[in-house]
Motif scaffolding. Structure first.
Motif, PDB file in Angstrom:
ATOM      1  N   ALA A  59       0.837  -1.334  -0.072  1.00  0.00           N
ATOM      2  CA  ALA A  59       0.090  -0.065  -0.205  1.00  0.00           C
ATOM      3  C   ALA A  59       0.780   1.296  -0.067  1.00  0.00           C
ATOM      4  O   ALA A  59       0.837   2.310  -0.783  1.00  0.00           O
ATOM      5  CB  ALA A  59      -0.916   0.057   1.329  1.00  0.00           C
ATOM      6  N   PRO A  60       1.931   1.233   0.849  1.00  0.00           N
ATOM      7  CA  PRO A  60       2.757   2.533   0.698  1.00  0.00           C
ATOM      8  C   PRO A  60       3.484   2.688  -0.435  1.00  0.00           C
ATOM      9  O   PRO A  60       3.615   3.565  -1.284  1.00  0.00           O
ATOM     10  CB  PRO A  60       3.575   2.206   1.766  1.00  0.00           C
ATOM     11  N   ALA A  61       3.947   1.423  -0.921  1.00  0.00           N
ATOM     12  CA  ALA A  61       4.500   1.590  -2.367  1.00  0.00           C
ATOM     13  C   ALA A  61       3.708   2.129  -3.422  1.00  0.00           C
ATOM     14  O   ALA A  61       4.314   3.007  -4.362  1.00  0.00           O
ATOM     15  CB  ALA A  61       5.006  -0.058  -2.775  1.00  0.00           C
ATOM     16  N   ALA A  62       2.478   1.788  -3.541  1.00  0.00           N
ATOM     17  CA  ALA A  62       1.362   2.212  -4.479  1.00  0.00           C
ATOM     18  C   ALA A  62       1.084   3.790  -4.409  1.00  0.00           C
ATOM     19  O   ALA A  62       1.171   4.590  -5.200  1.00  0.00           O
ATOM     20  CB  ALA A  62       0.281   1.619  -4.128  1.00  0.00           C
ATOM     21  N   ILE A  63       1.063   4.205  -3.024  1.00  0.00           N
ATOM     22  CA  ILE A  63       0.918   5.831  -2.653  1.00  0.00           C
ATOM     23  C   ILE A  63       2.315   6.302  -3.185  1.00  0.00           C
ATOM     24  O   ILE A  63       2.125   7.578  -3.618  1.00  0.00           O
ATOM     25  CB  ILE A  63       0.763   5.914  -1.277  1.00  0.00           C
ATOM     26  N   VAL A  64       3.463   6.024  -2.935  1.00  0.00           N
ATOM     27  CA  VAL A  64       4.683   6.540  -3.354  1.00  0.00           C
ATOM     28  C   VAL A  64       4.676   6.884  -4.994  1.00  0.00           C
ATOM     29  O   VAL A  64       5.005   7.670  -5.439  1.00  0.00           O
ATOM     30  CB  VAL A  64       5.969   5.913  -2.801  1.00  0.00           C
ATOM     31  N   LEU A  65       4.318   5.642  -5.602  1.00  0.00           N
ATOM     32  CA  LEU A  65       4.203   5.723  -7.191  1.00  0.00           C
ATOM     33  C   LEU A  65       3.123   6.776  -7.649  1.00  0.00           C
ATOM     34  O   LEU A  65       3.660   7.649  -8.462  1.00  0.00           O
ATOM     35  CB  LEU A  65       3.871   4.301  -7.572  1.00  0.00           C
ATOM     36  N   ILE A  66       2.086   7.067  -6.869  1.00  0.00           N
ATOM     37  CA  ILE A  66       1.196   7.867  -7.345  1.00  0.00           C
ATOM     38  C   ILE A  66       1.632   9.103  -6.979  1.00  0.00           C
ATOM     39  O   ILE A  66       1.453  10.285  -7.726  1.00  0.00           O
ATOM     40  CB  ILE A  66      -0.398   7.616  -6.589  1.00  0.00           C
ATOM     41  N   ALA A  67       2.321   9.527  -5.858  1.00  0.00           N
ATOM     42  CA  ALA A  67       2.678  10.719  -5.481  1.00  0.00           C
ATOM     43  C   ALA A  67       3.636  11.195  -6.490  1.00  0.00           C
ATOM     44  O   ALA A  67       4.068  12.484  -6.831  1.00  0.00           O
ATOM     45  CB  ALA A  67       3.146  10.673  -4.083  1.00  0.00           C
ATOM     46  N   GLN A  68       4.647  10.309  -6.908  1.00  0.00           N
ATOM     47  CA  GLN A  68       5.623  10.556  -7.931  1.00  0.00           C
ATOM     48  C   GLN A  68       5.079  10.724  -9.219  1.00  0.00           C
ATOM     49  O   GLN A  68       5.857  11.250 -10.316  1.00  0.00           O
ATOM     50  CB  GLN A  68       6.574   9.608  -7.968  1.00  0.00           C
ATOM     51  N   GLY A  69       3.846  10.659  -9.660  1.00  0.00           N
ATOM     52  CA  GLY A  69       3.296  10.876 -10.743  1.00  0.00           C
ATOM     53  C   GLY A  69       3.002   9.843 -11.603  1.00  0.00           C
ATOM     54  O   GLY A  69       2.511   9.689 -12.738  1.00  0.00           O
ATOM     55  N   SER A  70       3.400   8.606 -11.272  1.00  0.00           N
ATOM     56  CA  SER A  70       3.342   7.403 -12.063  1.00  0.00           C
ATOM     57  C   SER A  70       2.014   6.789 -11.626  1.00  0.00           C
ATOM     58  O   SER A  70       1.795   5.614 -10.854  1.00  0.00           O
ATOM     59  CB  SER A  70       4.396   6.273 -11.470  1.00  0.00           C
ATOM     60  N   PHE A  71       0.902   7.462 -11.996  1.00  0.00           N
ATOM     61  CA  PHE A  71      -0.467   6.951 -11.663  1.00  0.00           C
ATOM     62  C   PHE A  71      -0.787   5.684 -12.178  1.00  0.00           C
ATOM     63  O   PHE A  71      -1.549   4.689 -11.063  1.00  0.00           O
ATOM     64  CB  PHE A  71      -1.331   8.120 -12.309  1.00  0.00           C
ATOM     65  N   GLY A  72      -0.297   5.063 -13.343  1.00  0.00           N
ATOM     66  CA  GLY A  72      -0.949   3.877 -13.609  1.00  0.00           C
ATOM     67  C   GLY A  72      -0.297   2.708 -12.971  1.00  0.00           C
ATOM     68  O   GLY A  72      -0.881   1.771 -12.569  1.00  0.00           O
ATOM     69  N   LYS A  73       1.138   2.960 -12.942  1.00  0.00           N
ATOM     70  CA  LYS A  73       1.789   1.921 -11.740  1.00  0.00           C
ATOM     71  C   LYS A  73       1.299   1.712 -10.552  1.00  0.00           C
ATOM     72  O   LYS A  73       1.028   0.837  -9.857  1.00  0.00           O
ATOM     73  CB  LYS A  73       3.340   2.230 -11.918  1.00  0.00           C
TER      74      LYS A  73
END
Length: 361
Positions: free
Chosen positions: A262-276
């Motif tokens: 879950a934190p990994a998904a949040i970090v990816l979204i926060a970095q702009g990698s919304f799809g990943k």
């Protein structure tokens, strides 16, 4: 009052007092002792085969301990050390990127739609006009760094305690492998229950430990593998290590492997990698978490015939009372309590009188 009654009451009081003192003496070492019991039960089938080939009980116990070291303790220690290294490296990378301003542009308005929408929603309930998100994150990272530096002595102390408890668990495991059968006989004789009922209590304990371990390991393997695959697909670093970390965290109730993905998904979204980030989030919620709901009830509930709701709360209470080992010991305590209640019910129920056969006439 009869003399026999006084003697019995005095003897019971002495037994309770001695048992209390014995428990207080063992209390500081309960965690390594319980880990040793779990490991011995888990490796008991292999130890039996080894004992048949190696006639010397001391050598067989030593070989079984070495197997436990090679299969469980050494890999677990290496994974924990690798996890600590990964977390330290990740923390330093985040602090360095924010301090240098390399990631500051991601926090600027218009750069991150998810962040912009979240802040826009929060402004309806709080005044965020003076919020400098970059400075806020950097200050908290620096504060966390100071806190970790101040707690370094405590970390060294905890590591020393971990090494001591691990050595104590290995020591206990050796003697349980060697003297386990004789110790079980003495324990069954010490319990004030008929031999068949004492055997039933220990059998239920063993069944619950095996079911909890096998079910937990099956779920952990599945969740760790699926989590590692998801991290590899989206290109996150060290998918094997993070998969192994999710293997261990999957034993925890409620949060489980979600504490990693879950934190990994949040970090990816926060970095702009919304799809990943969305892929990891959906994969974790729909695939990784679903595995737990399929495998664990099938393995544990089928072998122990206990409702999953009781097992769930026994795991929660066990973790709170015993620590991580409570994942196993909580259901064991539940199983023993229910078995004792069942034995008590049988003893209190009046024996059935067989009906007389009807006359042929």
């Amino acid at each position: 009052m009869k003399r026999e009654t006084i003697q019995s009451a005095f003897l019971i009081a002495l037994i309770i007092g001695a048992g209390y003192l014995f428990f207080r003496m063992l209390a500081p070492f309960l965690s390594p002792i319980m880990w040793a019991i779990v490991l011995v039960i888990l490796f008991q089938p292999i130890h039996r085969r080894m004992s048949r080939r190696v006639r010397n009980v001391d050598v067989a116990a030593l070989l079984s301990c070495l197997l436990v070291l090679a299969v469980v303790i050494v890999p677990a220690t290496l994974i924990v050390m690798g996890l600590i290294g990964e977390l330290i490296a990740t923390y330093r990378l985040i602090e360095e990127r924010f301090a240098s301003g390399a990631w500051a542009f991601r926090l600027e308005p218009g750069r991150n739609r998810i962040l912009e929408r979240s802040l826009s929603w929060l402004t309806q309930y709080a005044d965020l006009s003076e919020l400098n998100l970059h400075a806020f994150i950097l200050n908290n990272l620096q504060r966390l760094s100071g806190y970790l530096a101040a707690r370094s002595a405590e970390v060294v102390k905890q590591f020393s305690s971990f090494v001591f408890n691990t050595g104590l668990a290995i020591f206990t495991t050796y003697f349980l492998f060697r003297d386990g059968p004789a110790l079980m006989v003495r324990l069954k004789r010490a319990i004030p229950l008929p031999e068949s009922e004492a055997e039933e209590v220990f059998k239920r304990m063993q069944e619950m430990i095996q079911a909890t371990l096998y079910g937990g390991i099956a779920v952990a393997l599945a969740q760790g593998a699926l989590g590692g695959i998801a991290f590899w697909i989206v290109g996150l670093p060290s998918p094997l290590i993070w998969g192994a970390v999710m293997f261990f965290f999957s034993f925890l109730p409620v949060v489980g492997a979600a504490i990693i993905w879950a934190p990994a998904a949040i970090v990816l979204i926060a970095q702009g990698s919304f799809g990943k980030g969305l892929f990891v989030l959906l994969w974790g919620a729909l695939v990784i978490s679903t595995v737990d709901n399929i495998i664990r009830p099938w393995v544990i509930g089928g072998r122990t015939r206990l409702p999953m709701l009781l097992i769930f709360f026994s795991v929660l209470g066990g973790v709170k009372l015993f620590g991580f080992i409570g994942v196993v010991m909580g259901p064991v305590v539940l199983s023993v309590a229910l078995t004792l209640c069942e034995i008590f019910r049988r003893q209190m129920s009046p024996p059935r009188v067989p009906e007389a056969p009807a006359d042929a006439s």
